[in-house]
Design a protein around this motif. Structure first.
Motif, short mmCIF file in Angstrom:
data_model
loop_
_atom_site.label_atom_id
_atom_site.label_comp_id
_atom_site.label_asym_id
_atom_site.label_seq_id
_atom_site.Cartn_x
_atom_site.Cartn_y
_atom_site.Cartn_z
N PHE A 19 0.87 -1.17 0.00
CA PHE A 19 0.00 0.00 0.00
C PHE A 19 0.91 1.21 0.00
O PHE A 19 1.54 1.50 0.99
CB PHE A 19 -0.89 0.00 1.24
N ALA A 20 0.97 1.90 -1.12
CA ALA A 20 1.98 2.94 -1.30
C ALA A 20 3.32 2.29 -0.97
O ALA A 20 3.68 1.30 -1.57
CB ALA A 20 1.67 4.15 -0.41
N GLU A 21 4.06 2.82 0.02
CA GLU A 21 5.32 2.21 0.41
C GLU A 21 5.15 1.32 1.64
O GLU A 21 6.10 0.71 2.10
CB GLU A 21 6.36 3.29 0.70
N LEU A 22 3.95 1.26 2.19
CA LEU A 22 3.73 0.49 3.40
C LEU A 22 3.32 -0.94 3.05
O LEU A 22 2.32 -1.15 2.37
CB LEU A 22 2.62 1.13 4.25
N GLN A 23 4.09 -1.90 3.52
CA GLN A 23 3.69 -3.28 3.32
C GLN A 23 2.47 -3.58 4.17
O GLN A 23 2.36 -3.09 5.30
CB GLN A 23 4.84 -4.22 3.69
N ARG A 24 1.61 -4.39 3.64
CA ARG A 24 0.37 -4.74 4.34
C ARG A 24 0.34 -6.25 4.57
O ARG A 24 0.65 -7.04 3.69
CB ARG A 24 -0.84 -4.30 3.50
N PHE A 25 -0.06 -6.63 5.78
CA PHE A 25 -0.16 -8.04 6.15
C PHE A 25 -1.58 -8.32 6.64
O PHE A 25 -2.18 -7.50 7.32
CB PHE A 25 0.84 -8.39 7.25
N GLU A 26 -2.08 -9.49 6.31
CA GLU A 26 -3.36 -9.95 6.81
C GLU A 26 -3.12 -10.89 7.99
O GLU A 26 -2.28 -11.80 7.90
CB GLU A 26 -4.14 -10.68 5.72
N HIS A 27 -3.85 -10.68 9.07
CA HIS A 27 -3.78 -11.61 10.19
C HIS A 27 -5.20 -12.05 10.53
O HIS A 27 -6.02 -11.22 10.90
CB HIS A 27 -3.12 -10.97 11.41
N PRO A 28 -5.49 -13.33 10.37
CA PRO A 28 -6.87 -13.81 10.60
C PRO A 28 -7.29 -13.65 12.05
O PRO A 28 -6.47 -13.80 12.98
CB PRO A 28 -6.80 -15.28 10.20
N THR A 29 -8.56 -13.34 12.24
CA THR A 29 -9.11 -13.25 13.59
C THR A 29 -9.77 -14.58 13.95
O THR A 29 -9.79 -15.52 13.16
CB THR A 29 -10.15 -12.12 13.68
N LYS A 30 -10.29 -14.67 15.15
CA LYS A 30 -10.97 -15.88 15.59
C LYS A 30 -12.29 -16.06 14.84
O LYS A 30 -12.78 -15.13 14.20
CB LYS A 30 -11.22 -15.80 17.10
N GLU A 31 -12.87 -17.22 14.96
CA GLU A 31 -14.11 -17.51 14.24
C GLU A 31 -15.24 -16.57 14.63
O GLU A 31 -16.12 -16.28 13.82
CB GLU A 31 -14.52 -18.97 14.49
N ASP A 32 -15.22 -16.09 15.86
CA ASP A 32 -16.28 -15.18 16.30
C ASP A 32 -15.99 -13.73 15.91
O ASP A 32 -16.74 -12.82 16.28
CB ASP A 32 -16.51 -15.28 17.81
N GLY A 33 -14.89 -13.50 15.19
CA GLY A 33 -14.56 -12.16 14.74
C GLY A 33 -13.82 -11.32 15.75
O GLY A 33 -13.50 -10.15 15.49
#
Length: 324
Positions: A19-33
């Protein structure tokens, strides 16, 4: 809230995009959100100054909360960062200290001013991730955890003193060829990312405090440059280290809560500023850490001391909006 004043990898991490120069990471949440994590700063002293005791309590609390990850607010290795990729301080201050099962999750870390006194590139090196896959330290980046987006900001280059007062310490400014250009570009990227975020909770993490009554006090460069960006973009929490204490200060001009968790090892007993205490909810100058629990409608911030005792608890709610 009344004033509480005490003196005394794996894991689903997936690189997604830039994202622009910022790396973006996804971290999954628990099943209940829901999402839960611990926040720790100013810790790397090979277990000394109660670092090991804090780590033990983090493991206990981390298990009870079923945490998703750990956030480090910088000054990860004392006194002067790492001397290279093979510095034994990495294992002796990190891998061999945070051994509890609950802490075998991703660690998201920013650099502090002490880290800049060493080999910065070593601390950012992918080699450390091979030595311990929990470790992820970048200058600035974004973690998207569904219910929350966490924006990690490299605050050390904002502080002009580190560029002008070089008699006592040497800083590794590789990657920051021009301070003014670096700050300008970073602020632009952070502002754009915050403005486009649709997360229920917006959290910004940096090493230096925006508001603090501790030893260093407010970081004026951040008050001037970063705070207006946070206020204009509905940020909920700003989390930092730098001052070796635990603090909770409410912003008087916005809903932002300033949360200092810089008590991972050495603390400065009795070192408190006598001015600008407006909005102060907690100041504790012993060792400890902080936990965060979030879901779509509620957040809970809890501060713990070196014995795992709850020092301060703060809850807030957000109204759920249903589509018609």
């Amino acid at each position: 809230m009344g004033l509480c004043f005490v003196l005394t990898i794996s894991f689903g991490l997936c690189f997604v995009s830039i994202f622009a120069e910022l790396q973006r990471f996804e971290h999954p949440t628990k099943e209940d959100g829901s999402l839960s994590f611990l926040v720790l700063g100013d810790w790397g002293r090979r277990g000394a100054f109660n670092q090991s005791q804090v780590a033990f309590q983090m493991g206990r609390i981390g298990e009870s909360l079923d945490i998703d990850f750990v956030v480090s607010t910088g000054d990860n290795f004392y006194d002067d960062g790492l001397i290279g990729e093979h510095d034994t301080a990495f294992e002796e201050s990190f891998t061999k200290i945070y051994t509890a099962k609950s802490l075998q999750k991703q660690w998201y870390s920013v650099l502090g001013n002490h880290d800049y006194r060493g080999d910065v590139e070593a601390q950012l090196s992918p080699l450390l991730r091979k030595l311990d896959n929990r470790w992820l330290c970048l200058r600035s980046f974004i973690v998207n955890a569904d219910v929350a987006e966490i924006f990690f900001v490299d605050t050390t280059p904002f502080v002009k003193m580190y560029f002008t007062d070089t008699k006592e310490h040497t800083y590794d400014w590789r990657g920051v060829p021009s301070r003014k250009a670096y700050i300008k570009n970073l602020l632009k990227e952070v502002e754009l990312a915050l403005s486009e975020s649709t997360a229920k909770w917006k959290i910004v993490v940096g090493h230096h405090a925006i508001r603090s009554v501790g030893h260093h006090g407010d970081t004026q460069e951040l008050v001037k440059r970063l705070l207006p960006v946070l206020q204009a973009n509905n940020v909920d929490f700003y989390m930092n280290g730098h001052d070796h204490c635990l603090e909770h200060i409410s912003d008087t001009e916005s809903p932002i809560q300033f949360l200092t968790s810089g008590a991972g090892s050495k603390a400065w007993r009795g070192d408190i500023k006598g001015t600008n205490r407006e909005g102060l909810n907690l100041f504790y100058d012993g060792q400890g850490f902080m936990s965060v629990k979030l879901n779509q409608s509620n957040s809970e911030i809890v501060f713990y001391d070196v014995f795992g005792k709850v020092l301060h608890r703060w809850n807030t709610s957000k109204q759920l909006h249903s589509s018609v």
